[in-house]
Scaffold this active site. Structure first.
Site, PDB file in Angstrom:
ATOM      1  CD  GLN A  11      -3.133   0.717   2.144  1.00 49.72           C
ATOM      2  OE1 GLN A  11      -3.303  -0.413   2.569  1.00 49.72           O
ATOM      3  NE2 GLN A  11      -3.902   1.719   2.498  1.00 49.72           N
ATOM      4  CB  SER A  91       2.221  -4.657   4.138  1.00 51.68           C
ATOM      5  OG  SER A  91       1.050  -4.534   4.902  1.00 51.68           O
ATOM      6  CG  LEU A  92      -1.832  -5.128  -0.575  1.00 49.83           C
ATOM      7  CD1 LEU A  92      -3.135  -5.872  -0.433  1.00 49.83           C
ATOM      8  CD2 LEU A  92      -2.029  -3.780  -1.222  1.00 49.83           C
ATOM      9  NE  ARG A 116      -3.611  -7.411   5.216  1.00 51.70           N
ATOM     10  CZ  ARG A 116      -2.741  -6.452   4.897  1.00 51.70           C
ATOM     11  NH1 ARG A 116      -3.069  -5.554   3.980  1.00 51.70           N
ATOM     12  NH2 ARG A 116      -1.547  -6.401   5.474  1.00 51.70           N
ATOM     13  CG  HIS A 200       2.360  -3.522   9.396  1.00 49.02           C
ATOM     14  ND1 HIS A 200       2.033  -4.848   9.243  1.00 49.02           N
ATOM     15  CD2 HIS A 200       2.191  -2.940   8.183  1.00 49.02           C
ATOM     16  CE1 HIS A 200       1.691  -5.061   7.985  1.00 49.02           C
ATOM     17  NE2 HIS A 200       1.770  -3.932   7.327  1.00 49.02           N
ATOM     18  CD  GLN A 249       0.952  -8.923   6.308  1.00 52.71           C
ATOM     19  OE1 GLN A 249      -0.170  -8.438   6.383  1.00 52.71           O
ATOM     20  NE2 GLN A 249       1.534  -9.216   5.164  1.00 52.71           N
TER      21      GLN A 249
END
Length: 313
Positions: A11, A91-92, A116, A200, A249
């Site tokens: 992202q 991440s994503l 999400r 996060h 995560q």
């Protein structure tokens, strides 16, 4: 030539117009965008291609948009016989990596990342959370700065991107105090990031709990190639472990620098970034300048990567 890793964008890399050139020029890419529209029940393709930017920046749209563009890039390379030995995503981007490893079906992945995005946005009310990048300060010093600022609220390291860039996340006042301390400790740069939630960090645990219920309904298969987890910076293939790590995560730091070093240790010397932008390639070069970086996001970069592999294999 050593091994090849595919890296998938996270992202923040999104831009209006992403993927449009590929969808116009390649039937396979067009079909991926159509599948995403169908899976979501609305035209994410139009948001990717035409915006508006404000709509693309909404987390619930950004996440499926980047995943769709990234996966389209992947399948275009696969059609040319260019496949990775190992995959990872920021991440994503880990969801795109799992699609490439055939652990997640694309349609399932696109639906899950939309949810999400919604859960992550809902976890902390707008304006209460923040993220910031600290550049030019050692890992231990950043962690110490977070500790010293914690009297203002939660603040934690969120992304270990490269030796000189660490992102922190948490309550606004605590993040602001961390930046002040980091500057006093000699950071070259310490700036707030334009994000809508404190990703996060432990404030996102409620999002992980909701995501767990969503993943219960999702078919996760054994990964056919190793996927390097953001949470552990280790290779994972087992479905139960993949699910557990995807839940963690959301509220755990992304060990990106460690992940790149792990892939290097596994024999990777060429990293191909897939999806919008070149942020991951920049991070790889900061970690080790000797590593080769390439990227695919449009027709021109796709042609360059195909040409590179034809010339080197």
């Amino acid at each position: 030539m050593g091994k090849v890793a595919f890296l998938f964008a996270g992202q923040g890399a999104q831009y209006v117009g992403m993927g449009m050139d590929l969808a116009k020029n390649f039937e396979r890419a067009k079909k991926i965008f159509e599948k995403a529209d169908e899976a979501l029940g609305y035209r994410i393709s139009d948001i990717c291609f035409y915006g508006p930017e404000e709509k693309l920046k909404e987390t619930a749209n950004t996440q499926p948009a980047i995943l769709t563009h990234s996966v389209a890039c992947y399948f275009l390379l696969k059609e040319e016989g260019i496949v990775p030995d190992v995959v990872a995503g920021l991440s994503l981007g880990e969801y795109s990596a799992l699609v490439a490893a055939e652990s997640l079906d694309f349609e399932d992945a696109v639906r899950v990342v939309r949810k999400r995005g919604i859960y992550m946005q809902e976890a902390v009310p707008l304006g209460e959370g923040a993220m910031a990048a600290i550049i030019g300060l050692a890992r231990q010093e950043v962690l110490k700065a977070c500790e010293l600022a914690s009297d203002e609220g939660v603040v934690e390291a969120a992304n270990f991107n490269s030796p000189d860039q660490i992102v922190v996340s948490g309550h606004v006042k605590a993040v602001e105090k961390t930046l002040k301390i980091a500057k006093e400790k000699g950071a070259k740069k310490a700036v707030m990031l334009p994000v809508s939630a404190p990703f996060h960090c432990s404030l996102l645990k409620p999002a992980g709990e909701k995501l767990e219920k969503e993943l219960e309904k999702t078919n996760i298969k054994p990964a056919k190639i190793p996927v390097i987890s953001n949470v552990t910076a280790e290779a994972v293939k087992d479905p139960a472990a993949i699910k557990e790590l995807l839940i963690k995560q959301v509220s755990s730091p992304v060990l990106w620098e460690d992940s790149i070093l792990k892939m290097k240790e596994l024999g990777v010397d060429t990293f191909v970034e897939l999806g919008p932008g070149r942020a991951l390639s920049g991070m790889v070069k900061k970690i080790d300048r000797s590593l080769t970086t390439l990227n695919v996001e449009d027709s021109e970069s796709l042609a360059n990567v195909i040409s590179y592999f034809r010339g080197n294999r």
